[in-house]
Design a protein around this motif. Structure first.
Motif, PDB file in Angstrom:
ATOM      1  N   GLY A 184      53.599  57.991 -11.882  1.00  0.00           N
ATOM      2  CA  GLY A 184      52.272  58.125 -12.601  1.00  0.00           C
ATOM      3  C   GLY A 184      51.599  56.854 -12.424  1.00  0.00           C
ATOM      4  O   GLY A 184      51.827  56.135 -11.462  1.00  0.00           O
ATOM      5  N   GLU A 185      50.707  56.649 -13.226  1.00  0.00           N
ATOM      6  CA  GLU A 185      49.599  55.564 -13.197  1.00  0.00           C
ATOM      7  C   GLU A 185      50.274  54.295 -13.279  1.00  0.00           C
ATOM      8  O   GLU A 185      49.906  53.271 -12.658  1.00  0.00           O
ATOM      9  CB  GLU A 185      48.538  55.878 -13.700  1.00  0.00           C
ATOM     10  CG  GLU A 185      47.532  57.191 -13.257  1.00  0.00           C
ATOM     11  CD  GLU A 185      47.159  56.921 -11.904  1.00  0.00           C
ATOM     12  OE1 GLU A 185      46.589  55.792 -11.598  1.00  0.00           O
ATOM     13  OE2 GLU A 185      47.366  57.721 -10.907  1.00  0.00           O
ATOM     14  N   SER A 186      51.013  54.268 -14.294  1.00  0.00           N
ATOM     15  CA  SER A 186      51.613  52.780 -14.716  1.00  0.00           C
ATOM     16  C   SER A 186      53.080  52.762 -14.990  1.00  0.00           C
ATOM     17  O   SER A 186      53.285  51.791 -15.709  1.00  0.00           O
ATOM     18  CB  SER A 186      50.723  52.513 -16.000  1.00  0.00           C
ATOM     19  OG  SER A 186      51.040  53.470 -17.005  1.00  0.00           O
ATOM     20  N   ALA A 187      53.937  53.211 -14.399  1.00  0.00           N
ATOM     21  CA  ALA A 187      55.330  53.337 -14.341  1.00  0.00           C
ATOM     22  C   ALA A 187      55.925  53.199 -13.087  1.00  0.00           C
ATOM     23  O   ALA A 187      55.645  53.960 -12.066  1.00  0.00           O
ATOM     24  CB  ALA A 187      55.640  54.162 -15.461  1.00  0.00           C
ATOM     25  N   LEU A 188      56.933  52.327 -13.146  1.00  0.00           N
ATOM     26  CA  LEU A 188      57.905  52.387 -11.915  1.00  0.00           C
ATOM     27  C   LEU A 188      59.291  53.266 -12.408  1.00  0.00           C
ATOM     28  O   LEU A 188      59.630  52.959 -13.502  1.00  0.00           O
ATOM     29  CB  LEU A 188      58.216  51.009 -11.382  1.00  0.00           C
ATOM     30  CG  LEU A 188      57.315  50.358 -10.604  1.00  0.00           C
ATOM     31  CD1 LEU A 188      57.877  48.968 -10.258  1.00  0.00           C
ATOM     32  CD2 LEU A 188      56.902  51.144  -9.267  1.00  0.00           C
ATOM     33  N   VAL A 209      57.333  47.670 -20.428  1.00  0.00           N
ATOM     34  CA  VAL A 209      58.464  48.193 -21.377  1.00  0.00           C
ATOM     35  C   VAL A 209      59.361  48.664 -20.432  1.00  0.00           C
ATOM     36  O   VAL A 209      59.001  49.456 -19.376  1.00  0.00           O
ATOM     37  CB  VAL A 209      57.925  49.170 -22.209  1.00  0.00           C
ATOM     38  CG1 VAL A 209      58.887  49.783 -23.140  1.00  0.00           C
ATOM     39  CG2 VAL A 209      56.855  48.707 -23.269  1.00  0.00           C
ATOM     40  N   LEU A 210      60.547  48.525 -20.601  1.00  0.00           N
ATOM     41  CA  LEU A 210      61.998  48.834 -20.031  1.00  0.00           C
ATOM     42  C   LEU A 210      62.416  50.111 -20.569  1.00  0.00           C
ATOM     43  O   LEU A 210      62.873  50.146 -21.868  1.00  0.00           O
ATOM     44  CB  LEU A 210      62.889  47.819 -19.661  1.00  0.00           C
ATOM     45  CG  LEU A 210      62.479  46.652 -19.073  1.00  0.00           C
ATOM     46  CD1 LEU A 210      63.611  45.796 -18.779  1.00  0.00           C
ATOM     47  CD2 LEU A 210      61.697  46.898 -17.777  1.00  0.00           C
ATOM     48  N   ARG A 260      63.001  53.522 -16.283  1.00  0.00           N
ATOM     49  CA  ARG A 260      61.384  53.333 -16.025  1.00  0.00           C
ATOM     50  C   ARG A 260      61.194  51.777 -16.376  1.00  0.00           C
ATOM     51  O   ARG A 260      61.799  51.213 -17.372  1.00  0.00           O
ATOM     52  CB  ARG A 260      60.740  54.344 -16.810  1.00  0.00           C
ATOM     53  CG  ARG A 260      60.837  55.507 -16.101  1.00  0.00           C
ATOM     54  CD  ARG A 260      59.976  56.774 -16.736  1.00  0.00           C
ATOM     55  NE  ARG A 260      59.847  58.113 -16.006  1.00  0.00           N
ATOM     56  CZ  ARG A 260      60.884  58.839 -15.897  1.00  0.00           C
ATOM     57  NH1 ARG A 260      61.813  58.615 -16.423  1.00  0.00           N
ATOM     58  NH2 ARG A 260      60.578  60.004 -15.157  1.00  0.00           N
ATOM     59  N   VAL A 261      60.058  51.282 -15.733  1.00  0.00           N
ATOM     60  CA  VAL A 261      59.631  50.285 -16.225  1.00  0.00           C
ATOM     61  C   VAL A 261      57.890  50.458 -16.353  1.00  0.00           C
ATOM     62  O   VAL A 261      57.245  50.934 -15.302  1.00  0.00           O
ATOM     63  CB  VAL A 261      59.593  49.019 -14.955  1.00  0.00           C
ATOM     64  CG1 VAL A 261      58.822  47.798 -15.496  1.00  0.00           C
ATOM     65  CG2 VAL A 261      61.051  48.862 -14.648  1.00  0.00           C
ATOM     66  N   ARG A 262      57.291  50.265 -17.438  1.00  0.00           N
ATOM     67  CA  ARG A 262      56.025  50.989 -17.839  1.00  0.00           C
ATOM     68  C   ARG A 262      55.291  49.655 -17.986  1.00  0.00           C
ATOM     69  O   ARG A 262      55.526  48.514 -18.783  1.00  0.00           O
ATOM     70  CB  ARG A 262      56.112  51.691 -19.220  1.00  0.00           C
ATOM     71  CG  ARG A 262      56.440  53.095 -19.180  1.00  0.00           C
ATOM     72  CD  ARG A 262      56.550  53.834 -20.321  1.00  0.00           C
ATOM     73  NE  ARG A 262      56.934  55.062 -20.335  1.00  0.00           N
ATOM     74  CZ  ARG A 262      58.272  55.359 -20.245  1.00  0.00           C
ATOM     75  NH1 ARG A 262      59.156  54.580 -20.361  1.00  0.00           N
ATOM     76  NH2 ARG A 262      58.867  56.466 -20.099  1.00  0.00           N
ATOM     77  N   PHE A 263      54.180  49.514 -17.300  1.00  0.00           N
ATOM     78  CA  PHE A 263      53.306  48.395 -17.090  1.00  0.00           C
ATOM     79  C   PHE A 263      51.943  48.690 -18.008  1.00  0.00           C
ATOM     80  O   PHE A 263      51.468  49.835 -18.162  1.00  0.00           O
ATOM     81  CB  PHE A 263      52.726  48.096 -15.785  1.00  0.00           C
ATOM     82  CG  PHE A 263      53.881  47.756 -15.007  1.00  0.00           C
ATOM     83  CD1 PHE A 263      54.514  46.492 -14.895  1.00  0.00           C
ATOM     84  CD2 PHE A 263      54.426  48.724 -14.036  1.00  0.00           C
ATOM     85  CE1 PHE A 263      55.366  46.073 -14.019  1.00  0.00           C
ATOM     86  CE2 PHE A 263      55.273  48.552 -13.396  1.00  0.00           C
ATOM     87  CZ  PHE A 263      55.892  47.063 -13.188  1.00  0.00           C
ATOM     88  N   PRO A 264      51.362  47.775 -18.692  1.00  0.00           N
ATOM     89  CA  PRO A 264      49.911  47.635 -19.221  1.00  0.00           C
ATOM     90  C   PRO A 264      49.055  48.328 -18.055  1.00  0.00           C
ATOM     91  O   PRO A 264      49.393  47.996 -16.880  1.00  0.00           O
ATOM     92  CB  PRO A 264      49.362  46.434 -19.622  1.00  0.00           C
ATOM     93  CG  PRO A 264      50.655  45.862 -19.817  1.00  0.00           C
ATOM     94  CD  PRO A 264      51.652  46.550 -18.875  1.00  0.00           C
TER      95      PRO A 264
END
Length: 160
Positions: free
Chosen positions: A96-100, A141-142, A35-39
């Motif tokens: 979800g809203e903020s992760a790839l 965040v990875l 996963r890649v989580r973005f602000p």
């Protein structure tokens, strides 16, 4: 479940490549995710721009990077065998809203599995997303990166 010995150590405890010459050649496949989580503000910006950055198409570039990494895993991980890669698929989509969610599935017919190739493909694709988006934020965040499943060889695990 009984604990097994580490396979990349010889009898003296020194690092060693596993000898797979006695193993049967079988169809093998593995699937890994990262996963890649973005602000939240970065995720909104990326969605608004169709996952494009100043460096270009994020998903397309990450798929190419992940595929290249799968094919070169043996050059990155010291005891991985070079394998003929019969198939490699990367899928990247919002989770979800903020992760790839990056998913990498790899197939071969060989004496050893492709778990490391699938994990390498997923994580290098994630690193590529980070590289392409870091101008927007360094708070990306990875992870976690994990093996979801494997088939073929001594035992099957999860859902490949």
């Amino acid at each position: 479940m009984p604990r097994t010995a580490l396979t990349h150590l010889d009898a003296a405890g020194r690092p060693a490549m596993v000898d797979v010459s006695g193993k049967a050649v079988t169809a093998r496949e593995a699937r890994a995710i990262c996963r890649v989580r973005f602000p939240a503000d970065v995720a909104r910006e990326l969605k608004r721009n169709g996952l494009r950055s100043a460096k270009g198409g994020i998903v397309d570039t990450a798929i190419i990077a992940g595929t290249m990494a799968v094919k070169r895993t043996h050059e990155l991980i010291p005891f991985c065998h070079p394998l003929p890669i019969d198939g490699c698929r990367l899928a990247i989509d919002w989770d979800g809203e903020s992760a790839l969610l990056i998913e990498c599935q790899v197939r071969t017919v060989h004496r050893t599995g492709v778990e490391m190739e699938a994990l390498t493909g997923a994580t290098v694709a994630a690193l590529t997303v980070y590289d392409m988006c870091k101008a927007l934020s360094h708070a990306i965040v990875l992870g976690p990166a994990k093996l979801v499943g494997k088939r073929g060889g001594k035992r099957d695990v999860g859902a490949a």
